[in-house]
Scaffold this motif. Sequence first.
Motif, PDB file in Angstrom:
ATOM      1  N   SER A 191      -8.374 -24.039  22.466  1.00  0.00           N
ATOM      2  CA  SER A 191      -8.849 -25.423  22.305  1.00  0.00           C
ATOM      3  C   SER A 191      -8.169 -26.369  23.304  1.00  0.00           C
ATOM      4  N   ASN A 192      -7.027 -25.961  23.868  1.00  0.00           N
ATOM      5  CA  ASN A 192      -6.353 -26.813  24.860  1.00  0.00           C
ATOM      6  C   ASN A 192      -7.194 -27.011  26.114  1.00  0.00           C
ATOM      7  N   TRP A 193      -8.148 -26.089  26.337  1.00  0.00           N
ATOM      8  CA  TRP A 193      -8.958 -26.167  27.558  1.00  0.00           C
ATOM      9  C   TRP A 193      -9.781 -27.453  27.609  1.00  0.00           C
ATOM     10  N   ALA A 194     -10.211 -27.940  26.423  1.00  0.00           N
ATOM     11  CA  ALA A 194     -11.105 -29.105  26.384  1.00  0.00           C
ATOM     12  C   ALA A 194     -10.510 -30.288  27.155  1.00  0.00           C
ATOM     13  N   SER A 195      -9.210 -30.516  27.006  1.00  0.00           N
ATOM     14  CA  SER A 195      -8.621 -31.672  27.672  1.00  0.00           C
ATOM     15  C   SER A 195      -8.157 -31.342  29.094  1.00  0.00           C
ATOM     16  N   ALA A 196      -8.139 -30.048  29.449  1.00  0.00           N
ATOM     17  CA  ALA A 196      -7.665 -29.655  30.782  1.00  0.00           C
ATOM     18  C   ALA A 196      -8.827 -29.498  31.767  1.00  0.00           C
ATOM     19  N   ALA A 197     -10.020 -29.227  31.241  1.00  0.00           N
ATOM     20  CA  ALA A 197     -11.148 -28.799  32.074  1.00  0.00           C
ATOM     21  C   ALA A 197     -11.464 -29.752  33.223  1.00  0.00           C
ATOM     22  N   SER A 198     -11.312 -31.056  33.002  1.00  0.00           N
ATOM     23  CA  SER A 198     -11.737 -32.018  34.018  1.00  0.00           C
ATOM     24  C   SER A 198     -10.950 -31.890  35.324  1.00  0.00           C
ATOM     25  N   PHE A 199      -9.778 -31.271  35.276  1.00  0.00           N
ATOM     26  CA  PHE A 199      -8.990 -31.081  36.503  1.00  0.00           C
ATOM     27  C   PHE A 199      -9.510 -29.919  37.360  1.00  0.00           C
ATOM     28  N   TYR A 200     -10.421 -29.122  36.773  1.00  0.00           N
ATOM     29  CA  TYR A 200     -10.816 -27.872  37.438  1.00  0.00           C
ATOM     30  C   TYR A 200     -12.341 -27.768  37.555  1.00  0.00           C
ATOM     31  N   PRO A 201     -12.934 -28.519  38.478  1.00  0.00           N
ATOM     32  CA  PRO A 201     -14.404 -28.561  38.552  1.00  0.00           C
ATOM     33  C   PRO A 201     -15.062 -27.219  38.894  1.00  0.00           C
ATOM     34  N   THR A 202     -14.340 -26.282  39.517  1.00  0.00           N
ATOM     35  CA  THR A 202     -15.002 -25.003  39.850  1.00  0.00           C
ATOM     36  C   THR A 202     -15.068 -24.060  38.656  1.00  0.00           C
ATOM     37  N   CYS A 250       5.950 -24.281  32.130  1.00  0.00           N
ATOM     38  CA  CYS A 250       4.833 -24.847  31.370  1.00  0.00           C
ATOM     39  C   CYS A 250       4.323 -26.134  32.019  1.00  0.00           C
ATOM     40  N   PRO A 251       3.663 -26.020  33.186  1.00  0.00           N
ATOM     41  CA  PRO A 251       3.199 -27.238  33.858  1.00  0.00           C
ATOM     42  C   PRO A 251       2.067 -27.927  33.074  1.00  0.00           C
ATOM     43  N   SER A 252       1.994 -29.244  33.155  1.00  0.00           N
ATOM     44  CA  SER A 252       0.866 -29.950  32.525  1.00  0.00           C
ATOM     45  C   SER A 252      -0.400 -29.634  33.298  1.00  0.00           C
ATOM     46  N   PRO A 253      -1.552 -29.606  32.614  1.00  0.00           N
ATOM     47  CA  PRO A 253      -2.817 -29.336  33.311  1.00  0.00           C
ATOM     48  C   PRO A 253      -3.015 -30.317  34.464  1.00  0.00           C
ATOM     49  N   GLY A 254      -3.425 -29.813  35.606  1.00  0.00           N
ATOM     50  CA  GLY A 254      -3.737 -30.676  36.750  1.00  0.00           C
ATOM     51  C   GLY A 254      -2.522 -31.247  37.452  1.00  0.00           C
ATOM     52  N   SER A 255      -1.315 -30.823  37.073  1.00  0.00           N
ATOM     53  CA  SER A 255      -0.117 -31.457  37.630  1.00  0.00           C
ATOM     54  C   SER A 255       0.325 -30.832  38.947  1.00  0.00           C
ATOM     55  N   ILE A 256      -0.240 -29.676  39.323  1.00  0.00           N
ATOM     56  CA  ILE A 256       0.227 -29.007  40.539  1.00  0.00           C
ATOM     57  C   ILE A 256      -0.924 -28.849  41.522  1.00  0.00           C
ATOM     58  N   THR A 257      -0.746 -29.431  42.705  1.00  0.00           N
ATOM     59  CA  THR A 257      -1.771 -29.316  43.741  1.00  0.00           C
ATOM     60  C   THR A 257      -1.560 -28.009  44.485  1.00  0.00           C
TER      61      THR A 257
END
Length: 426
Positions: free
Chosen positions: A119-130, A283-290
């Motif tokens: 369920s954590n994916w729901a809030s992370a998905a927007s960082f990963y458009p592919t 444990c990096p936050s979603p979208g925190s690492i380029t």
Amino acid sequence: MKKIILSFFLLTSVAINAQRTCGVEEKLQKIMADPIQREIYLKGQEKFEKELEKLNNRVYRSGESIDNVNATTRIPMAFHFPSVSPSASATLKNCLRALAQNQVNSLNADYNATNADISNWASAASFYPTVSGVGSIDIQFVIATQNHPAGTGIANGTVAVTFGTNFLNGADEDPTWAGYMNVVVRNEGGILGYSPLGGYPGAGWTVVLNTWAFGSGSGCSGYVPGVPPGSVQTGINKGRTLTHELGHFFNLNHTFNGCGTNCNFTGDRVCDTPPSSVEQYGCPSPGSITSSCGTNKVLTMNYMDYTDDACMYMFTPGQMTRVQAWYNSIASEFNMTTLSNDEVVKNNFNIFPNPNNGTFTIRFNDLSDDYSVEVFDISGRIVFEDYYTQSSNLEQTISIDKPSSGVYFVNVKSGSSIITEKIIIK
Ligand SMILES: [Zn+2]
């Protein structure tokens, strides 16, 4: 004094090494250095590419989900503890059998995307458009119980968990155990485990796990998840090292396998995982690492990176297409006679919620036969019975008329199998 400093440094190194490290690359180098294994590997990859192309055509052209391509795939598993003596206490052996089952349960959840943290994916998905969504395949790993190899001393009806098995003097394959998905749990120093990239169950190939990277929960003596000897507890305590290593066995690369312009041939060769060339820990936050490969963000929660167990929770659909393609190319190597009908039925449904208030759902993964459901109370009185055809819905909601609280038993009969599950009505 110098000696003391040196030993302090060594101890510190052990503690640092306790982060996730996996030996898949070294294992692949060994395979490529052996002319016979190299040829097997290259032929296998060729066959795999054809399967992958077939699946990709089917999935991407029709929009079909990879989850629906095959009926439920069942994988017979065997676990081996070479350093536990066959004469070890029944308590330890039973504890390790339970730990193996607990490991299988988390494996099933992760590969079917029924893990609680998906369920954590729901809030992370927007960082990963592919990434089009969460990947899963319809697969059930089951510890085998029937027709074990001659000479292993394991009786019919007993789980394929061995103690003190030499496994060819510490080798990574043993033809005695051909047809099983083998997991060997032994002390592997600083690495968490390794697997061949694309494994052959028919040749008795194995996934190797370090003792402390195996299972979850409180563990057993000498096998405590996440606690390397002489070091501090790390984030490797939810059984996800096996999720990761089995990914390799089913031909998945690390997501940090490199940059490149054509995702079919570079990096991890999966087009919906954002490319990266640097492994991630902790444990990096979603979208925190380029990513080192461009402007995309690193998919740190993917099982094929190196983050902590609690912070990795998903495969992508592209990865699962690759896993399914590898399975299709080796499916005939699994010895399905090692699974009983009971296990097939038992692993094919679950009952929820439990405990419940007298209304609950039975959900099947698939239906290959008609089936009946009986519920009886602790005195043996039948409080519910019904019969369903193979064409019924995969979910049946059962309501018991005026239930009183207590323990009940649910019998599911299908073909010649009867499985009994306990439920509690509150
Ligand atoms: Zn790995």
